[in-house]
Design a protein around this motif. Structure first.
Motif, PDB file in Angstrom:
ATOM      1  N   ASP A 176     -22.219 -26.627  11.863  1.00 51.41           N
ATOM      2  CA  ASP A 176     -23.375 -26.080  11.144  1.00 51.41           C
ATOM      3  C   ASP A 176     -24.442 -26.985  11.030  1.00 51.41           C
ATOM      4  OD1 ASP A 176     -25.063 -24.408   9.263  1.00 51.41           O
ATOM      5  OD2 ASP A 176     -23.194 -23.260   9.170  1.00 51.41           O
ATOM      6  N   THR A 209     -27.587 -19.073   9.559  1.00 48.96           N
ATOM      7  CA  THR A 209     -26.629 -18.765  10.182  1.00 48.96           C
ATOM      8  C   THR A 209     -26.208 -17.283   9.930  1.00 48.96           C
ATOM      9  OG1 THR A 209     -25.593 -20.841   9.213  1.00 48.96           O
ATOM     10  CG2 THR A 209     -23.812 -19.297   9.631  1.00 48.96           C
ATOM     11  N   VAL A 213     -24.715 -16.219  13.675  1.00 45.88           N
ATOM     12  CA  VAL A 213     -23.185 -15.845  14.147  1.00 45.88           C
ATOM     13  C   VAL A 213     -22.949 -14.490  14.635  1.00 45.88           C
ATOM     14  CG1 VAL A 213     -20.899 -15.944  12.832  1.00 45.88           C
ATOM     15  CG2 VAL A 213     -22.386 -17.892  12.455  1.00 45.88           C
ATOM     16  N   GLY A 256     -12.785 -20.907   8.857  1.00 45.38           N
ATOM     17  CA  GLY A 256     -14.489 -20.671   8.685  1.00 45.38           C
ATOM     18  C   GLY A 256     -14.606 -20.486   7.130  1.00 45.38           C
ATOM     19  N   HIS A 342     -15.395 -22.914  11.993  1.00 46.65           N
ATOM     20  CA  HIS A 342     -16.834 -22.988  11.655  1.00 46.65           C
ATOM     21  C   HIS A 342     -16.790 -23.920  10.514  1.00 46.65           C
ATOM     22  CE1 HIS A 342     -20.859 -20.710   9.625  1.00 46.65           C
ATOM     23  NE2 HIS A 342     -20.849 -22.004  10.286  1.00 46.65           N
TER      24      HIS A 342
END
Length: 451
Positions: A176, A209, A213, A256, A342
């Motif tokens: 990230d 994000t 995503v 994640g 993630h």
């Protein structure tokens, strides 16, 4: 005694604030990041303030001024509603952000003029306005999950995945907030696998994000992404329901945070990590207040900012540790298969309250490299094992966001030019799928799941 009309105003204000509470609760249940707790508390304070004010003024219950006060209470509650839903409404009227500021300005002008007019209308017309406000507030919230359920497609993921030999593996690591320009150490760590490394820069399809995503899983773009159920994100007419994402193979592991990945069906294993709850931690409430008020932060002083920075860094580091532990324990290392993780690195903040943003970011890159080292060691443990390791990111380091926080605005900002980037990396080690050369944007990365 409160008049009948004022009681109805109170009920209407309560219903509007309940719809706001429902929306905030939905967002919290989707992201599980505790970010909406302060606003939930503020809504409760607003409701109590309206109730206490109306009851305190109830002695002249039927005077015109009292009726005006109770009407103001309804408009205050609707102002909260507009604050929460303003971006969603503007997104419908101006998709993709075009003219968003104009829509907000027009909406605010309409609200002010409408409130001024409504406070002076007859009781009969006011009753119609009250019903309309309640209907809009409630239906907008209640209709979201229904519309999302109808529009959400069923998605086989990872798309195009092919059956591999037993114990072969495909690993996707989303680091990230990794800049393309900061990815050199990551590529060097992957090169230790001895199977060759391919590197390129991609254009991110969003600046957060929450926008990127969903686009990776569903394709297209999600410029106005917002949760519309506990497992669904919407952006205009585009919908992704994680509960309708079905594993296309029986050996898929997921680790994640932030998105509701474990709602996907058919996974072999799934680990979802969340920050620890701040509900009973007074220090974190105080730090949340400092983050939201530059004035309060200035009054508290640099020492308070540093204490909050240290606390925030510790909380984030603990989250990263949980993700790392989930990756280390994934069945893929023993049984082969497909792993998507993630990872909240090198995403700020970092540990240490007095350090600059650039220092924290560099430290988090080093921590990400240590994770890559462990992944490479596991992938190469068996010499004849085939593997593909894909490292990518959702968006670059957002200097415009971090440099405006109380943690960093006095510490190391603006960033060095080296850390200012508008691209994200795509790094592949091992067997490189043919689609590598064709990919230009990061919502296409899962094309690499088929070798």
């Amino acid at each position: 005694m409160i008049s009948s009309a004022s009681r109805k105003d109170l009920v209407a204000a309560t219903l509007v604030l309940l719809s706001v509470t429902g929306e905030l609760a939905l967002r919290e249940l989707y992201y599980r990041f505790w970010a909406e707790l302060p606003r939930l508390l503020l809504v409760c304070v607003a409701w109590l303030s309206i109730l206490v004010t109306v009851r305190w003024l109830a002695r002249p219950a039927r005077s015109p001024s009292f009726e005006v006060i109770s009407r103001i209470g309804l408009f205050v509650s609707f102002a909260f509603w507009l604050d929460i839903f303003g971006d969603a409404v503007a997104g419908l009227l101006a998709p993709g952000g075009n003219g968003r500021e104009m829509v907000h300005a027009i909406g605010f002008a309409c609200f002010v003029s409408g409130a001024w007019w409504a406070l002076r209308v007859s009781p009969m017309r006011w009753a119609a306005i009250r019903r309309a406000v309640c209907a809009v507030a409630i239906l907008f919230v209640a209709s979201q999950p229904i519309v999302a359920a109808i529009n959400a497609p069923t998605i086989a993921w990872p798309g195009g995945a092919q059956t591999t030999r037993a114990r072969d593996m495909v690993v996707f690591l989303l680091l990230d907030e990794l800049n393309a320009s900061s990815a050199g150490p990551i590529a060097e760590a992957l090169a230790k696998a001895g199977r060759g490394v391919r590197v390129k820069s991609l254009v991110p399809v969003g600046d957060a994000t929450a926008k990127v995503v969903p686009a990776m899983f569903a394709g297209g773009r999600f410029p106005d992404a917002k949760p519309c159920s506990i497992a669904t994100v919407c952006s205009g007419g585009r919908v992704l329901d994680f509960s309708k994402v079905i594993a296309s193979r029986p050996d898929v592991d997921v680790v994640g945070f932030y998105e509701p990945y474990c709602r996907m069906r058919g996974l072999r294993s799934c680990v979802q990590a969340f920050p620890s709850s701040p509900a009973l931690e007074a220090d974190r409430w105080w730090c949340a207040a400092l983050r939201r008020s530059a004035w309060l932060s200035d009054k508290a002083g640099a020492a308070a900012d540093n204490r909050c920075a240290a606390l925030g860094g510790e909380t984030w580091s603990t989250l990263a540790t949980r993700i790392e532990q989930g990756i280390d324990a994934a069945p893929v290392w023993r049984e082969g298969g497909f792993l998507f993780a993630h990872v909240p690195l090198p995403h700020p903040p970092g540990e240490g309250g007095g350090e600059s943003l650039s220092t924290h970011y560099a430290n988090n890159v080093v921590r990400a490299v240590r994770l890559i080292d462990r992944v490479v060691a596991e992938a190469t443990r068996e010499p004849d094992r085939r593997f593909t390791i894909v490292v990518f990111s959702d968006h670059p380091l957002r200097s415009s966001v971090w440099c405006n926080t109380t943690q960093y605005r006095h510490n190391g900002c603006p960033l060095p030019q080296l850390l200012v980037d508008d691209k994200v990396p795509l790094i592949v080690a091992g067997d490189v799928p043919p689609a590598f050369d064709e990919i230009q944007q990061n919502n296409e990365v899962f094309r690499l799941s088929s070798r």
